[in-house]
Motif scaffolding. Structure first.
Motif, PDB file in Angstrom:
ATOM      1  N   ARG A   1       0.850  -1.204   0.000  1.00 48.71           N
ATOM      2  CA  ARG A   1       0.000   0.000   0.000  1.00 48.71           C
ATOM      3  C   ARG A   1       0.880   1.246   0.000  1.00 48.71           C
ATOM      4  NH1 ARG A   1      -4.244   0.575   4.816  1.00 48.71           N
ATOM      5  NH2 ARG A   1      -2.440  -0.266   5.921  1.00 48.71           N
ATOM      6  N   HIS A   2       0.570   2.172  -0.925  1.00 47.38           N
ATOM      7  CA  HIS A   2       1.210   3.479  -0.947  1.00 47.38           C
ATOM      8  C   HIS A   2       0.132   4.519  -0.665  1.00 47.38           C
ATOM      9  CE1 HIS A   2       4.861   2.305  -3.707  1.00 47.38           C
ATOM     10  NE2 HIS A   2       4.728   1.525  -2.653  1.00 47.38           N
ATOM     11  N   THR A   3       0.323   5.345   0.345  1.00 45.71           N
ATOM     12  CA  THR A   3      -0.655   6.354   0.737  1.00 45.71           C
ATOM     13  C   THR A   3      -0.116   7.743   0.447  1.00 45.71           C
ATOM     14  OG1 THR A   3      -1.555   4.940   2.479  1.00 45.71           O
ATOM     15  CG2 THR A   3      -1.991   7.286   2.652  1.00 45.71           C
ATOM     16  N   LEU A   4      -0.928   8.550  -0.238  1.00 45.32           N
ATOM     17  CA  LEU A   4      -0.539   9.901  -0.632  1.00 45.32           C
ATOM     18  C   LEU A   4      -1.551  10.903  -0.088  1.00 45.32           C
ATOM     19  CD1 LEU A   4       0.097   9.027  -4.380  1.00 45.32           C
ATOM     20  CD2 LEU A   4       1.855   9.250  -2.621  1.00 45.32           C
ATOM     21  N   ASP A   5      -1.057  12.077   0.274  1.00 50.69           N
ATOM     22  CA  ASP A   5      -1.971  13.138   0.698  1.00 50.69           C
ATOM     23  C   ASP A   5      -2.743  13.688  -0.491  1.00 50.69           C
ATOM     24  OD1 ASP A   5      -1.224  12.972   3.376  1.00 50.69           O
ATOM     25  OD2 ASP A   5       0.417  14.408   3.114  1.00 50.69           O
TER      26      ASP A   5
ATOM     27  N   ASN B   1      -4.799   6.561 -10.791  1.00 49.81           N
ATOM     28  CA  ASN B   1      -4.460   5.709 -11.928  1.00 49.81           C
ATOM     29  C   ASN B   1      -3.176   6.176 -12.603  1.00 49.81           C
ATOM     30  OD1 ASN B   1      -6.625   3.895 -11.745  1.00 49.81           O
ATOM     31  ND2 ASN B   1      -7.010   3.994 -13.939  1.00 49.81           N
ATOM     32  N   ALA B   2      -3.050   7.489 -12.776  1.00 47.59           N
ATOM     33  CA  ALA B   2      -1.838   8.017 -13.402  1.00 47.59           C
ATOM     34  C   ALA B   2      -0.615   7.690 -12.553  1.00 47.59           C
ATOM     35  CB  ALA B   2      -1.963   9.528 -13.602  1.00 47.59           C
ATOM     36  N   GLU B   3      -0.730   7.842 -11.249  1.00 48.20           N
ATOM     37  CA  GLU B   3       0.384   7.523 -10.360  1.00 48.20           C
ATOM     38  C   GLU B   3       0.683   6.026 -10.395  1.00 48.20           C
ATOM     39  OE1 GLU B   3       3.334   8.356  -7.279  1.00 48.20           O
ATOM     40  OE2 GLU B   3       2.452   9.378  -9.001  1.00 48.20           O
ATOM     41  N   ALA B   4      -0.364   5.215 -10.432  1.00 48.07           N
ATOM     42  CA  ALA B   4      -0.177   3.769 -10.497  1.00 48.07           C
ATOM     43  C   ALA B   4       0.549   3.362 -11.768  1.00 48.07           C
ATOM     44  CB  ALA B   4      -1.528   3.066 -10.411  1.00 48.07           C
TER      45      ALA B   4
ATOM     46  N   PHE C   1      -3.328   4.807  -2.792  1.00 48.03           N
ATOM     47  CA  PHE C   1      -4.457   5.503  -2.174  1.00 48.03           C
ATOM     48  C   PHE C   1      -4.109   6.971  -1.980  1.00 48.03           C
ATOM     49  CE2 PHE C   1      -6.221   7.216   1.788  1.00 48.03           C
ATOM     50  CZ  PHE C   1      -7.585   7.136   1.521  1.00 48.03           C
ATOM     51  N   ALA C   2      -5.049   7.854  -2.284  1.00 44.68           N
ATOM     52  CA  ALA C   2      -4.829   9.287  -2.094  1.00 44.68           C
ATOM     53  C   ALA C   2      -5.983   9.902  -1.313  1.00 44.68           C
ATOM     54  CB  ALA C   2      -4.691   9.985  -3.445  1.00 44.68           C
TER      55      ALA C   2
ATOM     56  N   GLU D   1     -13.354  16.456  -1.818  1.00 46.79           N
ATOM     57  CA  GLU D   1     -12.646  16.017  -0.625  1.00 46.79           C
ATOM     58  C   GLU D   1     -13.537  15.141   0.254  1.00 46.79           C
ATOM     59  OE1 GLU D   1      -9.808  17.956   2.868  1.00 46.79           O
ATOM     60  OE2 GLU D   1     -10.922  19.236   1.462  1.00 46.79           O
ATOM     61  N   GLY D   2     -12.970  14.052   0.765  1.00 43.08           N
ATOM     62  CA  GLY D   2     -13.735  13.132   1.612  1.00 43.08           C
ATOM     63  C   GLY D   2     -14.264  11.926   0.868  1.00 43.08           C
ATOM     64  N   ASN D   3     -14.228  11.972  -0.466  1.00 43.47           N
ATOM     65  CA  ASN D   3     -14.610  10.803  -1.246  1.00 43.47           C
ATOM     66  C   ASN D   3     -13.411   9.861  -1.379  1.00 43.47           C
ATOM     67  OD1 ASN D   3     -17.173  11.794  -1.448  1.00 43.47           O
ATOM     68  ND2 ASN D   3     -17.070  12.308  -3.628  1.00 43.47           N
ATOM     69  N   PHE D   4     -13.635   8.723  -2.015  1.00 43.74           N
ATOM     70  CA  PHE D   4     -12.631   7.666  -2.061  1.00 43.74           C
ATOM     71  C   PHE D   4     -11.981   7.581  -3.427  1.00 43.74           C
ATOM     72  CE2 PHE D   4     -11.387   3.293  -3.010  1.00 43.74           C
ATOM     73  CZ  PHE D   4     -10.662   2.929  -1.887  1.00 43.74           C
ATOM     74  N   ALA D   5     -10.654   7.503  -3.445  1.00 45.41           N
ATOM     75  CA  ALA D   5      -9.919   7.315  -4.696  1.00 45.41           C
ATOM     76  C   ALA D   5      -8.727   6.404  -4.438  1.00 45.41           C
ATOM     77  CB  ALA D   5      -9.442   8.656  -5.251  1.00 45.41           C
ATOM     78  N   ALA D   6      -8.665   5.305  -5.162  1.00 43.85           N
ATOM     79  CA  ALA D   6      -7.542   4.374  -5.026  1.00 43.85           C
ATOM     80  C   ALA D   6      -7.413   3.562  -6.305  1.00 43.85           C
ATOM     81  CB  ALA D   6      -7.733   3.446  -3.826  1.00 43.85           C
ATOM     82  N   SER D   7      -6.212   3.062  -6.536  1.00 46.50           N
ATOM     83  CA  SER D   7      -5.949   2.214  -7.700  1.00 46.50           C
ATOM     84  C   SER D   7      -5.106   1.021  -7.266  1.00 46.50           C
ATOM     85  CB  SER D   7      -5.212   2.993  -8.798  1.00 46.50           C
ATOM     86  OG  SER D   7      -5.981   4.085  -9.260  1.00 46.50           O
ATOM     87  N   LEU D   8      -5.411  -0.109  -7.853  1.00 38.54           N
ATOM     88  CA  LEU D   8      -4.662  -1.333  -7.592  1.00 38.54           C
ATOM     89  C   LEU D   8      -3.801  -1.656  -8.797  1.00 38.54           C
ATOM     90  CD1 LEU D   8      -4.030  -3.924  -5.963  1.00 38.54           C
ATOM     91  CD2 LEU D   8      -6.078  -4.936  -6.995  1.00 38.54           C
ATOM     92  N   VAL D   9      -2.512  -1.885  -8.557  1.00 36.42           N
ATOM     93  CA  VAL D   9      -1.575  -2.272  -9.617  1.00 36.42           C
ATOM     94  C   VAL D   9      -1.354  -3.777  -9.558  1.00 36.42           C
ATOM     95  CG1 VAL D   9       0.715  -1.967 -10.595  1.00 36.42           C
ATOM     96  CG2 VAL D   9      -0.402  -0.051  -9.425  1.00 36.42           C
TER      97      VAL D   9
END
Length: 248
Positions: free
Chosen positions: A12-16, A22-25, A39-40, A58-66
């Motif tokens: 897991r990588h967590t970003l502020d 997806n772009a980061e992934a 996860f951001a 802000e407060g919604n969910f955003a994550a990507s699985l590689v």
């Protein structure tokens, strides 16, 4: 609510803050050894299918699985159904009374409105997927402004179900649920995933409209076939559609 243990074998990588998970992934994928969640807390330039903007208050969910599936693209793409089921499982865990359903190809609905979307991207080498990124966005607390061309009006978990969930809590449930569904997919193939997806499908057996780049088809939503295609019973006969926007 007790957070689940993080699944073994997944990083897991967590970003502020990030432009797009997806772009980061995709940027990180070549250097990642195993399955990794990106996860951001805040996503500034999210994107949806067919180049649409995914607004992420802000407060919604955003994550990507590689993932690094090393499979033909068609088989790897079936993970959109794996991810949709896992997300359904996770949302059911945090909001057990919510009226959830799955909309082909990759949305989760709540009370008939769009709660979440899934976007698959990746790269292939010699006909096999070198990396696969599964991006997931969920409207936990806020309803974004509807994007141009969206097929269903957006809703939020807070407004529709009266449930407050921290994005990090949902990530823990989602990661655990995905690991379980992925294990089934790898061991038993698409058949059990397909059956479970169909059991949660929105508008199965009803008339829907599928809009493709080539035109429009209307018919009864009969099933999803073994390749993940939408199968409609139309006036011209049975038709399998690999990619489309579906309207109710």
């Amino acid at each position: 609510m007790t957070d689940l243990a993080w699944p073994e074998g997944y990083e897991r990588h967590t970003l502020d803050e990030v432009d797009s998970t997806n772009a980061e992934a995709l940027r990180l994928a070549p250097g990642l050894a195993g399955p990794t969640w990106i996860f951001a807390a805040r996503q500034l330039a999210g994107r949806g299918r067919r180049g649409r903007v995914w607004t992420d208050p802000e407060g919604n969910f955003a994550a990507s699985l590689v993932l690094h599936p090393n499979e033909p693209p068609g088989h790897a793409a079936l993970r959109s159904f794996v991810a949709a089921l896992a997300l359904h499982d996770a949302l059911r865990a945090v909001a057990p009374d919510a009226d959830l359903s799955l909309k082909w190809p990759n949305d989760v609905l709540l009370n008939g409105g769009k709660l979440a979307g899934i976007l698959l991207e990746g790269s292939s080498v010699a006909g096999r997927m070198a990396s696969l990124v599964i991006g997931i966005g969920v409207n936990l607390g806020q309803v974004p402004v509807p994007g141009a061309g969206g097929t269903v009006e957006p809703v939020s978990l807070r407004a529709e179900a009266g449930v407050e969930v921290a994005p990090e809590t949902l990530l823990n449930h989602l990661a655990a649920a995905y690991a379980e569904r992925e294990a089934v997919f790898q061991q038993d193939g698409f058949a059990p995933i397909r059956a479970d997806w169909l059991a949660r499908a929105a508008r199965l057996g009803q008339v829907v409209t599928a809009r493709t780049m080539q035109g429009e088809a209307q018919g009864r939503f009969e099933t999803v076939d073994e390749e993940g295609n939408l199968v409609l019973s139309t006036a011209e006969g049975r038709r399998a559609i690999p990619a489309a926007d579906v309207f109710f």
